[in-house]
Design a protein around this motif. Sequence first.
Motif, PDB file in Angstrom:
ATOM      1  N   TRP A 135       0.825  -1.204   0.000  1.00  0.00           N
ATOM      2  CA  TRP A 135       0.000   0.000   0.000  1.00  0.00           C
ATOM      3  C   TRP A 135       0.860   1.256   0.000  1.00  0.00           C
ATOM      4  O   TRP A 135       1.960   1.263   0.539  1.00  0.00           O
ATOM      5  N   LEU A 136       0.312   2.329  -0.575  1.00  0.00           N
ATOM      6  CA  LEU A 136       0.903   3.658  -0.518  1.00  0.00           C
ATOM      7  C   LEU A 136       0.077   4.529   0.423  1.00  0.00           C
ATOM      8  O   LEU A 136      -1.125   4.315   0.571  1.00  0.00           O
ATOM      9  N   PHE A 137       0.715   5.508   1.025  1.00  0.00           N
ATOM     10  CA  PHE A 137       0.046   6.423   1.949  1.00  0.00           C
ATOM     11  C   PHE A 137      -0.198   7.769   1.268  1.00  0.00           C
ATOM     12  O   PHE A 137       0.743   8.478   0.936  1.00  0.00           O
ATOM     13  N   ARG A 138      -1.445   8.067   0.976  1.00  0.00           N
ATOM     14  CA  ARG A 138      -1.879   9.337   0.406  1.00  0.00           C
ATOM     15  C   ARG A 138      -1.084   9.738  -0.852  1.00  0.00           C
ATOM     16  O   ARG A 138      -0.623  10.883  -0.971  1.00  0.00           O
ATOM     17  N   PRO A 139      -0.902   8.840  -1.793  1.00  0.00           N
ATOM     18  CA  PRO A 139      -0.081   9.184  -2.964  1.00  0.00           C
ATOM     19  C   PRO A 139      -0.679  10.302  -3.807  1.00  0.00           C
ATOM     20  O   PRO A 139       0.056  11.034  -4.474  1.00  0.00           O
ATOM     21  N   GLU A 140      -2.008  10.443  -3.783  1.00  0.00           N
ATOM     22  CA  GLU A 140      -2.639  11.524  -4.538  1.00  0.00           C
ATOM     23  C   GLU A 140      -2.170  12.887  -4.044  1.00  0.00           C
ATOM     24  O   GLU A 140      -2.062  13.841  -4.824  1.00  0.00           O
ATOM     25  N   GLU A 141      -1.885  12.986  -2.728  1.00  0.00           N
ATOM     26  CA  GLU A 141      -1.418  14.250  -2.168  1.00  0.00           C
ATOM     27  C   GLU A 141       0.019  14.559  -2.620  1.00  0.00           C
ATOM     28  O   GLU A 141       0.362  15.716  -2.866  1.00  0.00           O
ATOM     29  N   ASN A 142       0.841  13.522  -2.716  1.00  0.00           N
ATOM     30  CA  ASN A 142       2.187  13.734  -3.258  1.00  0.00           C
ATOM     31  C   ASN A 142       2.111  14.206  -4.703  1.00  0.00           C
ATOM     32  O   ASN A 142       2.845  15.110  -5.117  1.00  0.00           O
ATOM     33  N   ALA A 143       1.210  13.585  -5.459  1.00  0.00           N
ATOM     34  CA  ALA A 143       1.053  13.966  -6.863  1.00  0.00           C
ATOM     35  C   ALA A 143       0.582  15.408  -6.994  1.00  0.00           C
ATOM     36  O   ALA A 143       1.085  16.173  -7.827  1.00  0.00           O
ATOM     37  N   ALA A 144      -0.382  15.795  -6.153  1.00  0.00           N
ATOM     38  CA  ALA A 144      -0.916  17.154  -6.203  1.00  0.00           C
ATOM     39  C   ALA A 144       0.140  18.173  -5.778  1.00  0.00           C
ATOM     40  O   ALA A 144       0.211  19.273  -6.339  1.00  0.00           O
ATOM     41  N   ARG A 145       0.976  17.802  -4.803  1.00  0.00           N
ATOM     42  CA  ARG A 145       2.027  18.719  -4.384  1.00  0.00           C
ATOM     43  C   ARG A 145       3.075  18.887  -5.476  1.00  0.00           C
ATOM     44  O   ARG A 145       3.605  19.984  -5.676  1.00  0.00           O
ATOM     45  N   MET A 146       3.376  17.815  -6.206  1.00  0.00           N
ATOM     46  CA  MET A 146       4.323  17.956  -7.307  1.00  0.00           C
ATOM     47  C   MET A 146       3.762  18.879  -8.392  1.00  0.00           C
ATOM     48  O   MET A 146       4.520  19.641  -9.019  1.00  0.00           O
TER      49      MET A 146
END
Length: 358
Positions: free
Chosen positions: A86-97
């Motif tokens: 599992w990944l932890f909140r990967p959508e947030e990493n993507a949005a921050r990038m």
Amino acid sequence: MEFQTTLTTTPVAEQQLAEILAAPGFGTHFTDHMVTVEWTPERGWYDARVTPYGPLTLDPATAVLHYAQETFEGMKAYRHEDDSIWLFRPEENAARMVRSSHRLALPVLEVPDFLAAVEALVAVDHRWVPDGAGEKSLYLRPFMFASEKFLGVRPSQHVTFMVIASPAGSYFAGGLKPVTLWLTTEYTRAGRGGMGAAKTGGNYASSLVAQQEATSHGCDQVVFLDAAEGRYVEELGGMNMYFVHADGSIVTPATGTILEGITRSAIIELAGKLGHEVTERRIDVDEWRDGVTSGEITEVFACGTAAVVTPVGSLKWDGGATPEVAEAGPVTTRIRQALVDIQYGRAEDTFGWMHRVV
């Protein structure tokens, strides 16, 4: 975005991999493969591929080497007891990038494509994800850089996005221990309108001399104050901060010139669910010093992807220090444990933070 996969013909042997995963350290060993995607204004993003991990060949005039036009992310993959990953909140990493790319004048890699790239690497190199014992994980490093061969000062017309991965052990190999912080008054991290909210290497490079200053004073990390007045607490070299008050409320520095941490925002939600009122506002360093001395501030902790939650034992500055704290406080410990339990699948994810890959 679809990825073409070329598997390595020389994967790390199982016995060697087992030895690495038993004591992985951090950023020392790298998985068998890497992800690469390229961009030009004419073609957009193209040639998405998973290939064997290996060195890059860069021209001496490659733009990133001269003008530091680059962004990156840090995230982890966790193996649960049922062997799922599992990944932890990967959508947030993507949005921050995406936000960082705007600030660095880089092309935007859309959130679904960012997720596809990370998932592609984890799926191919899933055997590199350690078991969760001792808080081990697979650290993922997506990054984007100006790869055009050109010495003009303008946005690069060729950009490369990559993902690499490295197994990581616990940040606290010897157990959870409070860290000592040094308050720098000589250096600042970012000013209003600067790159403080972007995750870019220049922010970390600028923190290194201040970290050397902290180390020379026997401290573990450095604390930065705001650039305008030199009064308000911002963050550490690579972590956000929290202050627990005697009434159970928690205060964290407001965003604007600091990095909007993925762990930071998760703690705001988690602490609220645990019954703590969380406020984001400016915090005068004297409020910190006086509050700890008087007992109004009962705990201080920092957070980030690598350490999750780090208790703060003392703040030192030229001419003084706050009272020493020998162990993590109950609020810090409870928040940290609750967050780690969600990440490793030991507690129900009522927030919808976890994202299954395998």
